[in-house]
Design a protein around this motif. Structure first.
Motif, short mmCIF file in Angstrom:
data_model
loop_
_atom_site.label_atom_id
_atom_site.label_comp_id
_atom_site.label_asym_id
_atom_site.label_seq_id
_atom_site.Cartn_x
_atom_site.Cartn_y
_atom_site.Cartn_z
N LEU A 31 0.83 -1.21 0.00
CA LEU A 31 0.00 0.00 0.00
C LEU A 31 0.87 1.25 0.00
CD1 LEU A 31 -2.85 1.14 0.03
CD2 LEU A 31 -2.91 0.83 2.51
N ARG A 32 1.99 1.16 0.75
CA ARG A 32 2.92 2.30 0.78
C ARG A 32 3.45 2.62 -0.61
NH1 ARG A 32 5.17 0.76 6.24
NH2 ARG A 32 4.14 2.27 7.62
N HIS A 33 3.64 1.60 -1.43
CA HIS A 33 4.17 1.81 -2.78
C HIS A 33 3.07 2.10 -3.80
CE1 HIS A 33 8.31 0.85 -1.81
NE2 HIS A 33 7.86 -0.14 -1.06
N ALA A 34 1.86 1.69 -3.47
CA ALA A 34 0.76 1.77 -4.45
C ALA A 34 0.56 3.18 -4.99
CB ALA A 34 -0.54 1.25 -3.83
N LEU A 35 0.64 4.15 -4.07
CA LEU A 35 0.44 5.55 -4.44
C LEU A 35 1.44 5.99 -5.50
CD1 LEU A 35 -0.02 8.08 -1.50
CD2 LEU A 35 -1.12 8.10 -3.74
N ALA A 36 2.74 5.80 -5.17
CA ALA A 36 3.81 6.24 -6.06
C ALA A 36 3.77 5.48 -7.39
CB ALA A 36 5.15 6.04 -5.37
N GLN A 37 3.38 4.20 -7.32
CA GLN A 37 3.35 3.36 -8.53
C GLN A 37 2.11 3.59 -9.36
OE1 GLN A 37 3.81 -0.36 -6.52
NE2 GLN A 37 6.04 -0.40 -6.69
N GLY A 38 1.21 4.44 -8.85
CA GLY A 38 0.00 4.76 -9.62
C GLY A 38 -0.99 3.61 -9.68
N GLU A 39 -1.03 2.80 -8.59
CA GLU A 39 -1.96 1.66 -8.59
C GLU A 39 -3.34 2.01 -8.04
OE1 GLU A 39 1.65 -1.55 -7.86
OE2 GLU A 39 0.03 -1.44 -6.40
N LEU A 40 -3.47 3.21 -7.47
CA LEU A 40 -4.78 3.60 -6.96
C LEU A 40 -5.59 4.22 -8.08
CD1 LEU A 40 -3.85 5.10 -3.47
CD2 LEU A 40 -4.51 2.77 -4.06
N VAL A 41 -6.86 3.85 -8.14
CA VAL A 41 -7.74 4.39 -9.17
C VAL A 41 -9.07 4.80 -8.55
CG1 VAL A 41 -6.79 3.13 -11.15
CG2 VAL A 41 -8.57 2.07 -9.76
N LEU A 42 -9.74 5.73 -9.21
CA LEU A 42 -11.07 6.13 -8.74
C LEU A 42 -12.12 5.62 -9.72
CD1 LEU A 42 -10.53 9.84 -7.59
CD2 LEU A 42 -10.55 7.76 -6.20
N HIS A 43 -13.18 5.07 -9.14
CA HIS A 43 -14.36 4.77 -9.93
C HIS A 43 -15.42 5.79 -9.53
CE1 HIS A 43 -13.43 0.34 -11.22
NE2 HIS A 43 -12.49 1.19 -11.58
N TYR A 44 -16.38 5.99 -10.42
CA TYR A 44 -17.37 7.04 -10.19
C TYR A 44 -18.77 6.46 -10.26
CZ TYR A 44 -13.33 10.01 -10.87
OH TYR A 44 -12.09 10.60 -10.74
N GLN A 45 -19.55 6.72 -9.18
CA GLN A 45 -20.93 6.25 -9.19
C GLN A 45 -21.86 7.45 -9.32
OE1 GLN A 45 -22.64 4.42 -5.63
NE2 GLN A 45 -23.88 3.09 -6.93
N PRO A 46 -22.78 7.40 -10.29
CA PRO A 46 -23.68 8.55 -10.50
C PRO A 46 -24.70 8.71 -9.38
CG PRO A 46 -24.30 6.72 -11.94
CD PRO A 46 -23.02 6.32 -11.26
N LYS A 47 -25.06 9.95 -9.17
CA LYS A 47 -26.13 10.31 -8.25
C LYS A 47 -27.22 10.94 -9.13
CE LYS A 47 -24.84 12.33 -4.30
NZ LYS A 47 -24.38 13.46 -3.43
N PHE A 48 -28.45 10.46 -8.98
CA PHE A 48 -29.55 10.90 -9.84
C PHE A 48 -30.59 11.69 -9.08
CE2 PHE A 48 -27.78 7.17 -11.75
CZ PHE A 48 -27.90 7.36 -13.11
N GLN A 49 -31.18 12.67 -9.75
CA GLN A 49 -32.38 13.29 -9.21
C GLN A 49 -33.48 12.23 -9.26
OE1 GLN A 49 -33.34 17.35 -10.60
NE2 GLN A 49 -35.40 16.57 -10.94
N ALA A 50 -34.24 12.09 -8.17
CA ALA A 50 -35.29 11.06 -8.12
C ALA A 50 -36.40 11.41 -9.11
CB ALA A 50 -35.86 10.97 -6.70
N PRO A 51 -37.03 10.42 -9.76
CA PRO A 51 -36.77 9.01 -9.61
C PRO A 51 -35.66 8.46 -10.52
CG PRO A 51 -38.71 9.35 -10.98
CD PRO A 51 -38.25 10.71 -10.57
N ALA A 52 -35.38 9.11 -11.67
CA ALA A 52 -34.45 8.46 -12.60
C ALA A 52 -33.57 9.42 -13.37
CB ALA A 52 -35.23 7.59 -13.59
N GLY A 53 -33.36 10.62 -12.88
CA GLY A 53 -32.45 11.52 -13.56
C GLY A 53 -33.00 12.92 -13.62
N PRO A 54 -32.24 13.88 -14.05
CA PRO A 54 -30.90 13.77 -14.62
C PRO A 54 -29.81 13.43 -13.61
CG PRO A 54 -31.48 16.08 -14.34
CD PRO A 54 -32.71 15.26 -13.97
N VAL A 55 -28.61 13.15 -14.13
CA VAL A 55 -27.45 12.91 -13.27
C VAL A 55 -27.07 14.22 -12.58
CG1 VAL A 55 -24.98 12.36 -13.30
CG2 VAL A 55 -26.56 11.02 -14.69
N LEU A 56 -26.90 14.16 -11.27
CA LEU A 56 -26.55 15.36 -10.50
C LEU A 56 -25.05 15.45 -10.25
CD1 LEU A 56 -29.41 15.12 -7.85
CD2 LEU A 56 -29.34 16.57 -9.89
N GLY A 57 -24.38 14.32 -10.46
CA GLY A 57 -22.94 14.31 -10.22
C GLY A 57 -22.46 12.91 -9.96
#
Ligand code: C2E
Ligand code: MG
Ligand code: MG
Ligand code: MG
Length: 280
Positions: A31-57
């Protein structure tokens, strides 16, 4: 609420019991090396205005792309990062990367979105937090209202006066504040009234059985009423079925997040999914 609270506790002990000491140490070194080695990644989950959109972020969710173990979920390494203080540099990377991505989305015309970033207890109590946030926003030329910081209700409740001070400072800058896993942290109503939050995010534990458990339904309905009277937005997380979606919309939830509407995905896929949704 024991059901909801038990989840995080269970994950933590499950990890430390099933993984032996040698493996834990190896994990920490990696884990100490993961940062420097670029092994961490972000995934993105959408947040929707109810009931089904638009995407708010989008909510940025951390994953570790481990060279031999594959994609590791945050529940398996954030407790260790939190225990060892590694969460501080990791959290700085997360915020920087999420803001970089948001800048890209704003430039592509998605200026109605916000990016949500989770903060752990240690990050929240770190004395450089506000400065770090300010500097990161400046570095990406991102106005503060594009950023939502998610802190759990229990984190916010740990040291009430200091939380109020930090959140007030962030709120005054224009950063949005989301109280995550709400309903599991025993907020006092007096405190909640003073909390400069933008939204309450109802814990997944209350959503799961919502449509057939009358107690969960009563709790969710009470949280919605509470949020309304405090003029806070209400988000439900962990929406997996159309029954839950319909029920939550009827109860007056403003926004929904969950596998039904969108799973966490890499940034490229996030925009693809949005294009599909916005197609007339
Ligand atoms: P959270 O902030 O409450 O995030 C929601 C979790 O629920 C995410 O798990 C998400 O993938 C998952 N989820 C979303 N929709 C559904 C659904 O419909 N059903 C089910 N069963 N699950 C759903 P994930 O990505 O494994 O993250 C777990 C926790 O790790 C997060 O909970 C957050 O507390 C923490 N975390 C994630 N990324 C970061 C980060 O960058 N920094 C910090 N400090 N913590 C993070
Ligand atoms: Mg969250
Ligand atoms: Mg949550
Ligand atoms: Mg959580």
């Amino acid at each position: 609420h024991a059901k909801a609270q038990g989840r995080d506790v269970y994950c933590f002990f499950e990890n430390s019991m099933n993984v032996n000491a040698h493996d834990q140490l190896q994990l920490l070194q990696d884990l100490r090396h993961a940062l420097a080695q670029g092994e961490l990644v972000l995934h993105y989950q959408p947040k929707f205005q109810a009931p089904a959109g638009p995407v708010l972020g989008a909510e940025a969710l951390l994953r570790w792309n481990h060279p031999t173990r594959g994609l590791i979920s945050p529940d398996r390494f954030i407790p260790l990062a939190e225990k060892t203080g590694l969460i501080i540099p990791i959290g700085e990377w997360v915020l920087d990367e999420a803001c970089r991505q948001m800048r890209e989305w704003v430039d592509a015309g998605h200026d109605e979105w916000t990016i949500a970033v989770n903060l752990s207890p240690l990050q929240f109590s770190h004395d450089r937090l506000v400065r770090m946030v300010t500097e990161t926003l400046l570095r990406h030329g991102l106005e503060p209202h594009y950023l939502t910081l998610e802190i759990t209700e229990s984190t916010a409740m740990r040291d009430v006066e200091s939380s109020l001070a930090i959140l007030s400072e962030l709120h005054a800058m224009g950063v949005r504040i989301s109280i995550d896993d709400f309903g599991t942290g025993y907020s006092s109503l007096l405190y909640l009234k003073r909390l400069p939050a933008t939204e309450l995010k109802i814990d997944r534990g209350f959503i799961r059985d919502l449509t057939h458990d009358t107690e969960d339904a009563a709790i969710v309905s009470a949280i919605v009423a509470l949020g309304r009277s405090l003029k806070l937005g209400i988000v439900a997380e962990g929406v997996e079925t159309s029954e839950q979606q319909e029920f939550l919309t009827k109860l007056g939830c403003d926004s929904l997040q969950g596998y039904l509407l969108g799973r966490p995905v890499p940034a490229e896929k996030f925009v693809e999914a949005d294009k599909l949704l916005s197609r007339p």
